[in-house]
Design an enzyme around this catalytic site. Structure first.
Site, PDB file in Angstrom:
ATOM      1  N   ARG A  54      -0.984 -25.088   6.701  1.00 52.95           N
ATOM      2  CA  ARG A  54      -0.548 -24.746   5.298  1.00 52.95           C
ATOM      3  C   ARG A  54       0.982 -24.999   5.016  1.00 52.95           C
ATOM      4  NH1 ARG A  54       0.804 -19.778   3.714  1.00 52.95           N
ATOM      5  NH2 ARG A  54      -0.834 -18.622   5.332  1.00 52.95           N
ATOM      6  N   TYR A 106       1.035 -34.790 -20.498  1.00 55.75           N
ATOM      7  CA  TYR A 106      -0.496 -34.534 -20.280  1.00 55.75           C
ATOM      8  C   TYR A 106      -0.707 -33.056 -20.610  1.00 55.75           C
ATOM      9  CZ  TYR A 106      -4.147 -32.899 -17.116  1.00 55.75           C
ATOM     10  OH  TYR A 106      -5.295 -32.396 -16.787  1.00 55.75           O
ATOM     11  N   ASP A 179       7.545 -36.753 -14.719  1.00 56.53           N
ATOM     12  CA  ASP A 179       6.187 -36.962 -14.136  1.00 56.53           C
ATOM     13  C   ASP A 179       5.887 -38.337 -14.294  1.00 56.53           C
ATOM     14  OD1 ASP A 179       3.240 -37.377 -14.223  1.00 56.53           O
ATOM     15  OD2 ASP A 179       2.658 -35.688 -15.180  1.00 56.53           O
ATOM     16  N   LYS A 204      -4.308 -40.290  -9.540  1.00 53.29           N
ATOM     17  CA  LYS A 204      -4.559 -41.410 -10.260  1.00 53.29           C
ATOM     18  C   LYS A 204      -4.102 -42.618  -9.664  1.00 53.29           C
ATOM     19  CE  LYS A 204      -4.749 -38.204 -13.401  1.00 53.29           C
ATOM     20  NZ  LYS A 204      -6.311 -37.569 -13.713  1.00 53.29           N
TER      21      LYS A 204
HETATM   22  N1  PLP Z   1       0.162 -35.770 -15.022  1.00 55.68           N
HETATM   23  C1  PLP Z   1      -0.660 -36.734 -15.751  1.00 55.68           C
HETATM   24  C2  PLP Z   1       0.228 -37.733 -16.507  1.00 55.68           C
HETATM   25  C3  PLP Z   1      -1.955 -36.618 -15.773  1.00 55.68           C
HETATM   26  O1  PLP Z   1      -2.515 -37.516 -16.445  1.00 55.68           O
HETATM   27  C4  PLP Z   1      -2.628 -35.707 -15.010  1.00 55.68           C
HETATM   28  C5  PLP Z   1      -4.187 -35.655 -15.094  1.00 55.68           C
HETATM   29  O2  PLP Z   1      -4.881 -36.289 -15.823  1.00 55.68           O
HETATM   30  C6  PLP Z   1      -1.957 -34.742 -14.263  1.00 55.68           C
HETATM   31  C7  PLP Z   1      -0.541 -34.697 -14.417  1.00 55.68           C
HETATM   32  C8  PLP Z   1      -2.629 -33.626 -13.726  1.00 55.68           C
HETATM   33  O3  PLP Z   1      -3.232 -34.104 -12.377  1.00 55.68           O
HETATM   34  P1  PLP Z   1      -4.253 -33.439 -11.632  1.00 55.68           P
HETATM   35  O4  PLP Z   1      -5.479 -33.894 -12.374  1.00 55.68           O
HETATM   36  O5  PLP Z   1      -4.289 -34.538 -10.423  1.00 55.68           O
HETATM   37  O6  PLP Z   1      -4.108 -32.227 -11.360  1.00 55.68           O
END
Ligand code: PLP
Length: 381
Positions: A54, A106, A179, A204
């Site tokens: 962990r 997102y 992000d 992704k």
């Molecule tokens: N950030 C972006 C730009 C995303 O497109 C996504 C998911 O689609 C996330 C964060 C969240 O990621 P996860 O689905 O791996 O939790």
């Protein structure tokens, strides 16, 4: 971190920093499934870095080191998902703090942020990512503790100037987190533009095959904020499984090839459809007509990403009708995989969404671009 500082990023990722298996000579690292690690008769750990999974696991470290090197960071951590990574960074906030984030980002994180801030008495303001002055007008000196940005912003692909956001954050004593899921370290290294943290949904492009759920955060500094993020992972336990961590380092070996191919095809598609009579607009930072094109040229290196959106002439009904006609693109959520996907975001995000109902999000994979263009032509009728 690598001792060979002058290696090109493609070399770093293709060779996974030379992290071969020293015990067998295997040219790829092994998967370590153990959750707990031995101590000797004096109660010292056999390996000082490994105690319990962990906290850390040798398989996470392989992927973390490669990502850290690609992002030019001081340290990196994998998480069980992109959301787990983002929410760990937000643990640096405390009641009474102020945080800002873009209005378009997102949606899952924006939704969570709104309820998290409400519950913990953290003040949240959303700024307009299309207005270069909006961020500076939204922050509050001495109160804003974190500026969260996403660029390009999913799913309108507005581009936020990271260096300008870093300057705003620094001037008021806030941290900047980016992000960078859609840009990937192939195209943008936010820490080099002054960000404090860069976060990825590794689900992704980093993993790239739509078969791994993972997240990652890289930090510019090994400071007390980073310790909080590390504690959030250790205590919350949002670590990936060993298999996911291994698959991630394996996939990152082809990251540059996959991202460059997606960028090339996305550019070809955006250019082909830019003045299509069935569309109101093609949203892609690589097009000169895109409001963020000049910033993208400065901060995106060698391509404008594999993501674009199409605004069809008509309403949600027409967008859904077009979605129903695809034969090569798959209809599914998510992005950044080798297979191309389309999604009607408004149906997913619901009526509170700032995303136009006529928008179809397109994740461009690595198929032959002619097949993708033909399929889009067919779907648009
Ligand atoms: N950030 C972006 C730009 C995303 O497109 C996504 C998911 O689609 C996330 C964060 C969240 O990621 P996860 O689905 O791996 O939790």
């Amino acid at each position: 971190m690598s001792k060979k500082k002058n290696l090109a990023p493609e070399t770093i990722s293709a060779q996974a920093l030379g992290l071969f298996d020293r015990s067998t000579g295997g040219v790829s690292p092994s998967i370590h499934m153990a959750t707990t690690f031995l101590r000797d008769a004096n109660y010292a750990l056999l390996h000082p870095d490994h105690s319990y999974s962990r906290d850390e696991n040798p398989t996470f470290i392989a992927a973390e080191r490669v990502l850290c090197e690609l992002e030019h960071g001081e340290d990196a951590m994998l998480f069980s998902s992109g959301m787990a990574a983002a929410t760990a960074v937000l643990q640096i906030l405390k009641p009474g703090d102020h945080v800002v984030a873009p209005r378009v980002m997102y949606w899952g994180l924006r939704d969570w942020l709104q309820s998290f801030c409400k519950q913990w008495n953290i003040r949240l303001d959303l700024f307009d990512p299309t207005d270069p002055d909006s961020l500076a007008a939204t922050v509050r000196k001495g109160e804003t503790r974190l500026v969260w940005i996403e660029t390009p912003c999913n799913p309108t692909w507005d581009v936020i100037d990271i260096a300008a956001a870093a300057e705003v954050a620094r001037s008021i004593g806030a941290k900047l987190a980016v992000d960078s899921t859609a840009a990937t370290p192939v195209l943008t290294r936010p820490l080099q533009h002054g960000a404090d943290f860069v976060m990825h949904s590794a689900t992704k492009y980093l993993s790239g095959h739509s078969d791994v759920l993972a997240g990652a955060v890289v930090t510019a500094n090994h400071d007390e904020h980073w310790k909080k993020v590390r504690d959030a992972r250790s205590h919350g336990g949002a670590v990936p499984g060993s298999l996911e961590a291994w698959l991630l380092q394996r996939s990152m070996r082809t990251l540059h090839l996959r991202v460059r191919k997606s960028c090339e095809s996305a550019m070809a598609i955006a250019t082909h459809f830019a003045s299509h009579p069935g569309l109101k607009a093609v949203l892609y930072p690589g097009l000169q007509s895109h409001a963020g094109h000049e910033i993208a040229k400065r901060q995106m290196d060698g391509g404008f990403g594999g993501m674009l959106s199409l605004r069809v002439n008509g309403d949600a009904e027409r967008a859904l009708e077009v979605c129903g006609r695809f034969e090569v693109f798959a209809r599914a959520t998510s992005l950044g995989g080798v297979e191309s996907l389309v999604e009607h975001r408004f149906s997913i995000e619901g009526p509170r969404s700032p995303v136009p109902p006529d928008l179809i999000r397109v994740s461009v994979g690595i198929e032959a671009v002619e097949d993708l263009i033909d399929d889009l032509e067919h779907a648009l009728g």
